[in-house]
Design an enzyme around this catalytic site. Structure first.
Site, PDB file in Angstrom:
ATOM      1  NE  ARG A 296      -4.356  -1.500   1.739  1.00  0.00           N
ATOM      2  CZ  ARG A 296      -5.135  -2.360   2.565  1.00  0.00           C
ATOM      3  NH1 ARG A 296      -5.101  -2.383   3.834  1.00  0.00           N
ATOM      4  NH2 ARG A 296      -6.254  -3.153   1.963  1.00  0.00           N
ATOM      5  CE1 TYR A 436      -2.034  -0.412  -7.910  1.00  0.00           C
ATOM      6  CE2 TYR A 436      -1.825  -2.017  -9.736  1.00  0.00           C
ATOM      7  CZ  TYR A 436      -1.180  -0.980  -9.126  1.00  0.00           C
ATOM      8  OH  TYR A 436      -0.154  -0.562  -9.626  1.00  0.00           O
ATOM      9  CD  GLU A 437      -1.644  -4.577  -3.692  1.00  0.00           C
ATOM     10  OE1 GLU A 437      -1.932  -5.003  -2.683  1.00  0.00           O
ATOM     11  OE2 GLU A 437      -1.228  -5.321  -4.720  1.00  0.00           O
ATOM     12  N   GLY A 438      -6.419  -2.619  -2.353  1.00  0.00           N
ATOM     13  CA  GLY A 438      -7.479  -1.907  -1.484  1.00  0.00           C
ATOM     14  C   GLY A 438      -7.740  -0.829  -2.256  1.00  0.00           C
TER      15      GLY A 438
END
Length: 598
Positions: A296, A436-438
């Site tokens: 993140r 992406y990645e949350g």
């Protein structure tokens, strides 16, 4: 359009004067990574990225990665060769543990290397980013035999890594995954299922790919509690470390994407593939968060890095493009950089990029403190601050990546809409980073739903109070800093009001707090960025370099006067609650057109 100039002077100033890197280099285990050594290393890294990685960025976008009839994936021309040079130079191993062949440098240094690589070529940089996340997961939870088998060649970059989380029905809701893992008599597992959106799930740049796969064992609990994590290598590894038979992992297809065309985004099918459990069964979510939290901050850096590359291109174009006659100009035509609105767009990019760079590096320094500070209390507090800063860096950084690359395209005018100039590629490439990645909405929910409640809100309020200490410093610095001080005070007041409202509302009505979480996170991003710019301006004034002092003062003042005021304007949205968000049903949201169709 392929030219990239690493901002080494800006990076060196940030490390030495803004984020306190010399103190990080004094922590146990980092003594070899003093500032002079790091600056020299980064100069060499910047030269490499500019010469070897940046020139293939455009070619990668045009050509893309390709799935061959035999099921293998071929990357664009030049990528394989550049990656081999990257591995030979050892750039990926710099911030990784010496125990497995890494350089043992602080994470802060790794973040700078990532910025340089991502600015040069975002699609290329994704492979090392995912590999680092896989390495950290194995480091934290893998048994010694797994570490010894996989980590040395993953640390060098000879082997790459992936994260296999997503399935067609299980995106953000990871607990809905259906991939199965059945234990065999020899202790390995048989992995069966399909995963989608797997970055560098197959490629030709490395001989081995180490997939980290989330799957569910028979009888495991429903939802996220029943998820386990497995190493599933592309090739099985023999006892002597050599590569053995091909595992039953197949690339079904490659996604056709808006951007990052050179990065192969794979659909992978596991048909009884051999996997090895990491840690214990049903601990997969903990391991996933190790990977995700590492990634993140890295994704936030992508917003900064691509914005930097787009800014450099738009600045060069603004100086070359002549159009119309600026006020006060005599005859002929003027470069568009002489027009006020173009200057506004350039300054907006420059100020936000500087603020983002300071924020990313600040977060990284706290990561280093959380792992290497000898004081347990200091480590614990640093870990809390990392928890606050990481969702802000990821979300605010990638939102600004979208906004600033759009501004860079705007400066190009109609030529920016033409693919050949390359301006559109930056906008297309960075668009995925907010997803992406949350997703950024998930980051905002994490900030409000998890991080805000740490120690009943005291963790975030203490951080805000520490930020506010700069008000007195600015007050003592002279009239040049007065407008910065006044605007920061006004916006800190707004952020504090929003924080207190969130704490109160979240206890009684979580949906009310979550409904305002995205504007609330942006308030934090704007204030934290302005705070860091003010710190930089004060530090620059103390260096005795008048040119540096003037440039940092102007950036801080421009941000405070023209960008930071957006913070207070978001207070109403942050504290509006959920009433109107849920007042209309789906039919009413469709409006008149929906009623006509029905």
């Amino acid at each position: 359009m392929d030219h990239y100039q690493p901002p080494l002077a800006d990076l060196a100033f940030a490390l030495e004067h803004v984020v306190g890197y010399p103190e990080i280099a004094k922590l146990p285990g980092f003594e070899h990574a003093d500032l002079d050594t790091v600056v020299e290393l980064l100069e060499q890294c910047g030269d490499f990225m500019a010469a070897a990685v940046a020139p293939i960025n455009r070619q990668g976008d045009v050509q893309g990665s390709r799935l061959q009839p035999d099921g293998t994936v071929v990357t664009p021309d030049g990528f394989k060769e550049a990656y081999h040079q990257y591995v030979e130079a050892g750039w990926g191993s710099v911030p990784l543990p010496e125990e497995y062949g890494g350089g043992g440098f602080p994470r802060t240094v790794g973040v700078v290397i990532q910025e340089l690589m991502t600015s040069a070529n975002m699609a290329f940089s994704l492979c090392p980013l995912l590999t680092q996340g896989a390495i950290e997961a194995i480091l934290h939870y893998g048994e010694d035999t797994l570490k010894e088998r996989y980590l040395p060649r993953m640390v060098t970059g000879e082997w790459t890594g992936t994260m296999n989380l997503t399935e067609p029905q299980a995106g953000s809701d990871v607990g809905a995954l259906t991939t199965r893992a059945v234990r065999r008599d020899d202790g390995s597992y048989s992995i069966t299922g399909q995963k989608i959106f797997i970055t560098y799930g197959d490629h030709d740049m490395a001989e081995q790919i180490v997939h980290l796969v989330l799957a569910r064992t028979p009888g495991a609990a429903d939802g996220t509690r029943g998820i386990s994590c497995f190493i599933v290598p592309k090739y099985l590894v023999n006892d002597d470390g050599s590569l053995g038979a091909r595992n039953t992992v197949e690339t079904v297809s490659l996604e056709h994407k808006l951007g990052i065309h050179a990065s192969p985004t794979c659909v992978l099918s596991y048909e009884g593939a051999t996997g090895y459990l990491i840690g214990e069964e049903s601990r997969g979510m903990r391991i996933m968060f190790i990977m995700m939290n590492s990634a993140r901050l890295g994704v936030g850096v992508q917003g900064l890095a691509v914005a930097e590359r787009a800014y450099q291109q738009s600045l060069a174009y603004a100086q070359e493009r002549r159009q119309g006659l600026a006020t006060g100009a005599a005859g002929g035509s003027s470069a568009i950089i002489d027009f006020p609105d173009v200057r506004r767009m350039l300054m907006t990019q420059r100020a936000h990029i500087a603020a983002l760079r300071y924020l990313m590096l600040l977060d990284a320094t706290y990561v280093d403190r959380s792992t290497n500070d000898p004081d347990p209390a200091a480590r614990a507090r640093a870990d809390e601050i990392v928890g606050i800063l990481t969702p802000i860096c990821k979300s605010f950084g990638t939102d600004l990546g979208n906004e600033l690359t759009s501004l860079a395209l705007q400066i190009h005018g109609g030529m920016g809409f033409i693919e050949e100039t390359g301006a559109a590629q930056h906008l297309r490439d960075i668009r995925i980073a907010a997803i992406y990645e949350g997703t950024n909405g998930i980051q905002a929910a994490d900030l409000v739903g998890r991080k805000l409640g740490v120690r009943d809100g005291d963790s975030m309020l203490e951080f805000l109070a520490a930020m506010r200490e700069i008000e007195d410093e600015l007050g003592n610095a002279g009239m040049d800093f007065e407008t910065i001080r006044k605007e920061l005070r006004r916006q800190f007041d707004a952020l504090e009001e929003a924080t207190c409202w969130m704490l109160a509302a979240g206890r009684d009505d979580p949906d009310a707090a979550l409904s305002g979480s995205t504007p609330y996170l942006r308030m934090w991003g704007l204030c934290a960025g302005a705070w860091m710019l003010a710190r930089a301006a004060l530090a620059a004034a103390a260096t005795g370099d008048p040119v540096l002092a003037e440039s940092q003062l102007v950036l801080a003042r421009f941000h405070a006067e023209q960008l930071l005021p957006q913070c207070a304007s978001l207070l109403g949205a942050a504290t509006a609650g959920s009433r109107d968000l849920f007042a209309l049903d789906a039919g009413q949201l469709a409006g008149e057109a929906g009623r006509v169709r029905s």
